[in-house]
Design a protein around this motif. Structure first.
Motif, PDB file in Angstrom:
ATOM      1  N   SER A 267       0.514  10.365   1.569  1.00  8.81           N
ATOM      2  CA  SER A 267      -0.836  10.835   1.286  1.00  8.81           C
ATOM      3  C   SER A 267      -1.317  10.226  -0.021  1.00  8.81           C
ATOM      4  CB  SER A 267      -0.865  12.361   1.199  1.00  8.81           C
ATOM      5  OG  SER A 267      -0.193  12.801   0.027  1.00  8.81           O
ATOM      6  N   THR A 268      -2.607  10.069  -0.163  1.00  8.06           N
ATOM      7  CA  THR A 268      -3.184   9.541  -1.397  1.00  8.06           C
ATOM      8  C   THR A 268      -4.351  10.414  -1.826  1.00  8.06           C
ATOM      9  OG1 THR A 268      -4.708   8.067  -0.213  1.00  8.06           O
ATOM     10  CG2 THR A 268      -2.547   7.181  -0.794  1.00  8.06           C
ATOM     11  N   GLU A 269      -4.498  10.555  -3.130  1.00  7.25           N
ATOM     12  CA  GLU A 269      -5.600  11.346  -3.674  1.00  7.25           C
ATOM     13  C   GLU A 269      -5.984  10.769  -5.036  1.00  7.25           C
ATOM     14  OE1 GLU A 269      -6.433  15.926  -5.235  1.00  7.25           O
ATOM     15  OE2 GLU A 269      -4.896  15.530  -3.707  1.00  7.25           O
ATOM     16  N   ASN A 270      -7.263  10.549  -5.234  1.00 10.33           N
ATOM     17  CA  ASN A 270      -7.766  10.015  -6.491  1.00 10.33           C
ATOM     18  C   ASN A 270      -8.905  10.895  -6.982  1.00 10.33           C
ATOM     19  OD1 ASN A 270      -9.803   8.450  -8.152  1.00 10.33           O
ATOM     20  ND2 ASN A 270      -8.180   6.929  -8.090  1.00 10.33           N
ATOM     21  N   LYS A 271      -8.774  11.335  -8.239  1.00 14.47           N
ATOM     22  CA  LYS A 271      -9.847  12.088  -8.908  1.00 14.47           C
ATOM     23  C   LYS A 271     -10.122  11.406 -10.237  1.00 14.47           C
ATOM     24  CE  LYS A 271      -8.390  16.493  -6.883  1.00 14.47           C
ATOM     25  NZ  LYS A 271      -7.873  17.868  -7.157  1.00 14.47           N
ATOM     26  N   SER A 272     -11.384  11.083 -10.485  1.00 16.16           N
ATOM     27  CA  SER A 272     -11.704  10.295 -11.670  1.00 16.16           C
ATOM     28  C   SER A 272     -12.961  10.814 -12.345  1.00 16.16           C
ATOM     29  CB  SER A 272     -11.916   8.820 -11.298  1.00 16.16           C
ATOM     30  OG  SER A 272     -10.803   8.288 -10.638  1.00 16.16           O
ATOM     31  N   PHE A 273     -12.975  10.666 -13.660  1.00 17.83           N
ATOM     32  CA  PHE A 273     -14.170  10.905 -14.478  1.00 17.83           C
ATOM     33  C   PHE A 273     -14.415   9.652 -15.302  1.00 17.83           C
ATOM     34  CE2 PHE A 273     -15.860  11.814 -18.693  1.00 17.83           C
ATOM     35  CZ  PHE A 273     -17.080  12.393 -18.375  1.00 17.83           C
TER      36      PHE A 273
ATOM     37  N   GLY B 272       3.180   5.455  -4.552  1.00 17.15           N
ATOM     38  CA  GLY B 272       1.742   5.635  -4.718  1.00 17.15           C
ATOM     39  C   GLY B 272       0.982   4.369  -5.056  1.00 17.15           C
ATOM     40  N   GLU B 273       1.628   3.195  -4.928  1.00 18.91           N
ATOM     41  CA  GLU B 273       1.014   1.945  -5.379  1.00 18.91           C
ATOM     42  C   GLU B 273       0.171   1.291  -4.290  1.00 18.91           C
ATOM     43  OE1 GLU B 273       1.733   0.647  -8.766  1.00 18.91           O
ATOM     44  OE2 GLU B 273       2.224   2.779  -8.716  1.00 18.91           O
ATOM     45  N   ALA B 274      -0.883   0.606  -4.737  1.00 20.39           N
ATOM     46  CA  ALA B 274      -1.657  -0.279  -3.874  1.00 20.39           C
ATOM     47  C   ALA B 274      -1.988  -1.513  -4.698  1.00 20.39           C
ATOM     48  CB  ALA B 274      -2.938   0.395  -3.388  1.00 20.39           C
ATOM     49  N   THR B 275      -1.742  -2.686  -4.142  1.00 15.50           N
ATOM     50  CA  THR B 275      -1.921  -3.925  -4.885  1.00 15.50           C
ATOM     51  C   THR B 275      -2.745  -4.923  -4.080  1.00 15.50           C
ATOM     52  OG1 THR B 275       0.093  -4.973  -4.042  1.00 15.50           O
ATOM     53  CG2 THR B 275       0.316  -3.587  -6.000  1.00 15.50           C
ATOM     54  N   VAL B 276      -3.093  -6.037  -4.714  1.00 15.14           N
ATOM     55  CA  VAL B 276      -3.780  -7.131  -4.037  1.00 15.14           C
ATOM     56  C   VAL B 276      -3.069  -8.426  -4.393  1.00 15.14           C
ATOM     57  CG1 VAL B 276      -5.451  -7.404  -5.929  1.00 15.14           C
ATOM     58  CG2 VAL B 276      -6.012  -8.254  -3.628  1.00 15.14           C
ATOM     59  N   SER B 277      -3.006  -9.346  -3.434  1.00 20.45           N
ATOM     60  CA  SER B 277      -2.257 -10.598  -3.606  1.00 20.45           C
ATOM     61  C   SER B 277      -3.115 -11.760  -3.113  1.00 20.45           C
ATOM     62  CB  SER B 277      -0.936 -10.537  -2.832  1.00 20.45           C
ATOM     63  OG  SER B 277      -0.297 -11.787  -2.813  1.00 20.45           O
ATOM     64  N   LEU B 278      -3.957 -12.313  -3.997  1.00 18.44           N
ATOM     65  CA  LEU B 278      -4.808 -13.418  -3.597  1.00 18.44           C
ATOM     66  C   LEU B 278      -3.968 -14.645  -3.273  1.00 18.44           C
ATOM     67  CD1 LEU B 278      -7.778 -13.138  -6.148  1.00 18.44           C
ATOM     68  CD2 LEU B 278      -7.532 -12.113  -3.881  1.00 18.44           C
TER      69      LEU B 278
ATOM     70  N   ARG C 174      -6.524  10.949   1.391  1.00 18.04           N
ATOM     71  CA  ARG C 174      -6.106  10.666   2.758  1.00 18.04           C
ATOM     72  C   ARG C 174      -4.822  11.425   3.030  1.00 18.04           C
ATOM     73  NH1 ARG C 174      -5.477   4.925   3.166  1.00 18.04           N
ATOM     74  NH2 ARG C 174      -3.333   5.175   2.469  1.00 18.04           N
ATOM     75  N   GLU C 175      -4.734  12.088   4.160  1.00 21.38           N
ATOM     76  CA  GLU C 175      -3.579  12.909   4.499  1.00 21.38           C
ATOM     77  C   GLU C 175      -2.380  12.038   4.887  1.00 21.38           C
ATOM     78  OE1 GLU C 175      -3.265  16.212   4.189  1.00 21.38           O
ATOM     79  OE2 GLU C 175      -5.266  16.153   3.282  1.00 21.38           O
ATOM     80  N   ILE C 176      -1.206  12.628   4.765  1.00 22.41           N
ATOM     81  CA  ILE C 176       0.046  11.948   5.102  1.00 22.41           C
ATOM     82  C   ILE C 176       0.094  11.648   6.595  1.00 22.41           C
ATOM     83  CG2 ILE C 176       1.324  14.085   5.539  1.00 22.41           C
ATOM     84  CD1 ILE C 176       3.701  12.810   4.066  1.00 22.41           C
TER      85      ILE C 176
ATOM     86  N   ARG D  80       0.841  -1.197   0.000  1.00 24.15           N
ATOM     87  CA  ARG D  80       0.000   0.000   0.000  1.00 24.15           C
ATOM     88  C   ARG D  80       0.871   1.241   0.000  1.00 24.15           C
ATOM     89  NH1 ARG D  80      -1.337   1.541   5.718  1.00 24.15           N
ATOM     90  NH2 ARG D  80      -0.405   0.028   7.118  1.00 24.15           N
ATOM     91  N   PRO D  81       0.303   2.402  -0.330  1.00 28.10           N
ATOM     92  CA  PRO D  81       1.114   3.617  -0.467  1.00 28.10           C
ATOM     93  C   PRO D  81       1.961   3.881   0.776  1.00 28.10           C
ATOM     94  CG  PRO D  81      -1.073   4.008  -1.334  1.00 28.10           C
ATOM     95  CD  PRO D  81      -1.108   2.650  -0.692  1.00 28.10           C
ATOM     96  N   GLN D  82       3.260   4.050   0.557  1.00 27.44           N
ATOM     97  CA  GLN D  82       4.172   4.249   1.674  1.00 27.44           C
ATOM     98  C   GLN D  82       5.299   5.180   1.267  1.00 27.44           C
ATOM     99  OE1 GLN D  82       6.509   0.247   2.106  1.00 27.44           O
ATOM    100  NE2 GLN D  82       4.385  -0.205   1.564  1.00 27.44           N
TER     101      GLN D  82
END
Length: 863
Positions: A300-306, A103-109, A223-225, A94-96
């Protein structure tokens, strides 16, 4: 036309059909539905199959998570929601702050790694991240666009190709929405004392006519730092990159970090420098640096999408459709000032004004009894300021296609274009050549670095940058038709083809690429590949209650070769309320472009190594930085997998149903990443590292350097059982729904070695018990989330089980508004501190979070 409905009633119906998801993203599959509902629903395509069908419970284990369930989780972004799936057995990245993948976030099934979990958007693969080149970044997903999430906990290379070994997560975006919806929300955390605040929101509009429909929306969250100093459990760092020197014997560094005389060059008030004992140094002390005072744990993380979807019926037989999404994810991280040493370049000469063995130096210490000689300086360039990094990822995804009928066959073809770009700008890094020269001639004074003139500091300071891309162009087409009639219905056939071009480039600035920048890690890589695929799937309903599904896919890669992946699955329904299912398939994962093309790079990596700590006169549990050489491996081979699953779905009574699925995965010629901490842990636990990777130690046992990277690591065998159970009943005039999900890992071995289940970072079980009670305009949810304990025979201490509790209350107002207030981790449970796979932080950063109690509020208005 917008349909009026009671939101509570709708939520209860959804829960009855598909189960309620808890804060850890628990979802279950409905075992039975009303026949009228199935008829109204019509045939659909589910994850893991290309053939449309109306069966409620198919041959594959699929967990369906509805939008209502996502909202009930209390999560504000899609990445955190997906990472909390119980199937994400060992947690995931996750973002660290301070990482090249900040800025990465992943999933590991199944704990098999993020590159073995395939993430789809509307049945098409999410492009790989430009920052990693090997995994998919969940941080770019727009939370407000998600209609549902389908999780296939079975291999699917026969359908989707490479990477679908651990399973598939299919993000289905919203469609056919009528009207408008506005949602605003915010959240605060109890841990740490500062930072971590969150905001979220979305707006969606939808309209349609007899032949056309349009949906568009925007979604945002941030999300703030969070700084390390604000956690109650943080221990001061004691980096050897403070302000010390080491002596050299016959060209070999003695690693006897020694502070300068009388505390000169250390113990500056208001800074991270301080003097600590060191029994191996000539004067018994060294100058350490507490990096926890300024570094951030959570970026910190920020996502803006259209996003937009449009469909138009050209005529009764043909439909034109198009999807477009633009998302921007931004992350800000702060890392401690640059650590560096002349050990990596040229030692300080005996005549330098900064050499403490030079009698003419202000740092000269005659009590050391050292003749004039060359030494190595080890310094933290705090006077340059903190290393600040801003990572921005922009993803434009455009898809257009048409679907129609030619005779009795359904035909589809289309094209897709994806621009996926990441930029990374880092401030206050060190130009090594300039720093070495300025220290050698004394312009930069090690005795008092803060007194150095601005022109000297600016001559040493450099701003670094990194531009990356992972673009995709796709062409695809398919035809689906019936072959012949069987006792259970018509045999169906699906045949398709895809062509995909991938363009990857990860370009560092020239100074970083040349190794002239201190405090940075990574190096450039670039490569392109073409993938041509043909695939088929056939459904044979032999009897009314027995069907077989056969699928196969041939992939031809322009860089490493080809592969064929087959799969056979079966579904038998001996009773109306009992389904028995099973599958066997083979899969593969292609070597990724970053591994094949990345240039060698250096990193000062933070690790925990008891031998090195003791050799430096510190506590065995200390955290320290070591020299880490990260290398590429262009000779990597693809890995293959064999997978088997067997399960039952049973509804003995109308208020209770459950599924039980056994799964078994074998991976051969495995590709995996070996970081420095993993190499150290393997040595301590008696696990072999791949050829060419490992750590070299000095005669005292301290790590001299580690060589990390990727390798083919033989065979991996893992198996487990998934249990889903759901109860629905009336209680006190309302409706109660209780769900339980357990992901239990039976074994996890490498090359037939010891079972790694319950080893640090790999719990045997993850489970969720979720409850929802609805009464009139009110609903209450209570969830219990569980992560099993982990034991360790050496190196890391054991980690206890971890249980948290979540509560959410909803009120549905008569004006189509909904008020939501909730608490995640209501008991403010701390993560296991210094237990389990802690890595360079105080707890397992992949498996747990350190936010404590998360209190949130959300308002949703439907028009």
């Amino acid at each position: 036309m917008k349909m009026k409905r009671n939101p509570i009633t709708n939520a209860v119906q959804k829960a009855l059909f598909t189960g309620f998801i808890a804060s850890s993203a628990f979802g279950t599959v409905a075992l039975a539905q009303d026949e009228d509902a199935v008829e109204e629903q019509g045939k659909i395509t589910v994850t893991g199959s290309r053939i449309k069908r109306s069966d409620v419970e198919g041959a594959l284990p699929i967990t369906v998570i509805t939008r209502e369930q996502i909202e009930l989780s209390g999560e504000s972004n899609a990445a955190d929601f997906i990472r909390n799936l119980t199937f994400n057995s060992a947690g995931s990245f996750r973002p660290q702050s301070g990482s090249s993948a900040q800025g990465e976030a992943t999933v590991s099934l199944r704990g098999l790694g993020s590159s073995r979990t395939l993430v789809l958007i509307d049945n098409r693969r999410l492009p790989k991240s430009p920052a990693t080149g090997s995994s998919q970044n969940l941080s770019t997903l727009p939370m407000g666009a998600i209609e549902r999430i389908e999780v296939l906990t079975d291999g699917a290379s026969a359908v989707y190709g490479s990477d679908a070994i651990g399973g598939v997560i299919n993000i289905i975006t919203r469609s056919d929405y009528q009207g408008a919806e506005l949602m605003l929300g915010a959240a605060d955390v109890s841990i740490p004392s500062n930072g971590g605040e969150r905001e979220e929101g979305s707006v969606v509009f939808g309209a349609s006519s007899d032949r056309s429909s349009l949906l568009a929306g925007v979604s945002w969250n941030d999300r703030e730092i969070v700084f390390a100093r604000d956690f109650p459990w943080v221990n001061p760092g004691a980096s050897v990159y403070g302000n010390s020197f080491t002596t050299i014997t016959d060209g070999f560094d003695n690693f006897d970090w020694t502070s300068y005389a009388n505390g000169v060059g250390c113990d500056f008030p208001g800074t991270g420098f301080y003097t600590v004992p060191n029994s191996n140094s000539p004067n018994g002390t060294r100058c350490a640096y507490d990096f926890t005072l300024v570094s951030a744990d959570e970026a910190s993380t920020e996502n803006k999408s259209f996003y937009a979807k449009a469909t138009h019926e050209i005529n009764d037989n043909w439909e034109l459709w198009s999807n477009a999404t633009f998302s921007q994810a931004e992350s800000f991280g702060r890392y401690a000032p640059v650590p560096d040493s002349s050990y990596f370049s040229v030692p300080l000469t005996s005549s330098s004004p900064n050499n403490p063995t030079n009698p003419a130096s202000p740092l000269y210490d005659p009590s050391l009894g050292l003749d004039p000689q060359s030494v190595n300086w080890w310094h933290r360039f705090d006077a340059l300021g903190n290393r600040d990094g801003t990572v921005t990822t922009q993803q434009l995804d455009f898809l257009i296609g048409t679907t129609g009928q030619i005779g009795n066959a359904e035909v589809e073809f289309g094209l897709r274009h994806t621009d996926n770009r990441t930029s990374d700008v880092g401030n206050n890094y060190l130009l090594r050549s300039a720093a070495a020269a300025l220290i050698e001639d004394g312009s930069y004074n090690l005795a008092d670095p803060y007194s150095s003139p601005d022109n000297v500091l600016n001559a040493m300071k450099i701003t670094i940058f990194r531009n990356s891309k992972y673009d995709q162009d796709e062409l695809f087409g398919s035809v689906a038709f019936d072959l012949f009639d069987m006792d259970g219905g018509p045999a169906s056939m699906y045949v398709g083809a895809e062509y995909r071009q991938e363009k990857y480039s990860d370009q560092y600035d020239p100074q970083s690429e040349a190794g002239q920048v201190g405090g940075s890690a990574g190096n450039s890589a670039a490569g392109d590949r073409d993938v041509t695929s043909v695939f088929f799937e056939a459904l044979f309903p032999v009897l009314d209650n027995l069907e077989f599904n056969l699928a196969g896919r041939y992939d031809d890669y322009s860089d490493f070769g080809d592969n064929f992946s087959p799969k056979l699955s079966a579904r038998w329904q001996p009773l109306d309320n009992l389904t028995v299912r099973g599958s066997y398939g083979q899969g593969f994962r292609a070597p990724t472009l970053d591994i094949l093309t990345q240039k060698p790079s250096f990193s000062a990596t933070s690790v925990r190594d008891p031998q090195s700590c003791v050799a430096q006169g510190q506590d065995p549990g200390c955290s320290l930085q070591i020299n880490d050489n990260i290398v590429a491996n262009p000779s990597l081979q693809p890995e293959d997998s064999d997978q088997f699953s067997l399960g039952v779905a049973y509804e003995p009574v109308d208020w209770f149903n459950f599924t039980v699925d056994y799964w078994d995965i074998e991976i051969t010629n495995r590709i995996r990443s070996f970081g420095a901490q993993t190499l150290i842990n393997n040595e301590g636990n008696g696990v072999s590292n791949p050829p060419g990777l490992g750590c070299t130690r000095t005669p005292t046992g301290a790590i001299q350097f580690c060589t990390s990277g990727f390798g083919n690591d033989g065979t991996v065998d893992t198996s487990g059982v998934d249990l889903n159970a759901r109860f629905t009943y009336e209680l006190f005039g309302g409706n109660m729904s209780s769900s339980f999900q357990l992901a239990h890992m039976l074994d996890y071995t490498i090359d037939g070695g010891s079972d790694l289940t319950k080893s640090p970072g790999l719990p045997e079980q993850r489970a969720v018990l979720s409850n929802q009670y609805s009464y009139g305009d009110w609903s209450l949810a209570y969830n219990i989330n569980y992560i099993g304990d982990q034991d360790a025979d050496s190196v890391d201490s054991s980690a206890p089980s971890w249980t948290t509790h979540d509560v959410q209350l909803n009120y549905h107002a008569p004006w189509d508004g909904r008020f939501t207030v909730g608490v995640r981790n209501a008991g403010e449970k701390f993560p296991p501190i210094n237990r389990g796979a802690v890595g360079s932080r105080d707890y397992d950063f992949n498996l747990y979070d350190g936010f404590g109690r998360v209190t949130y509020f959300r308002y949703t208005q439907t028009f």
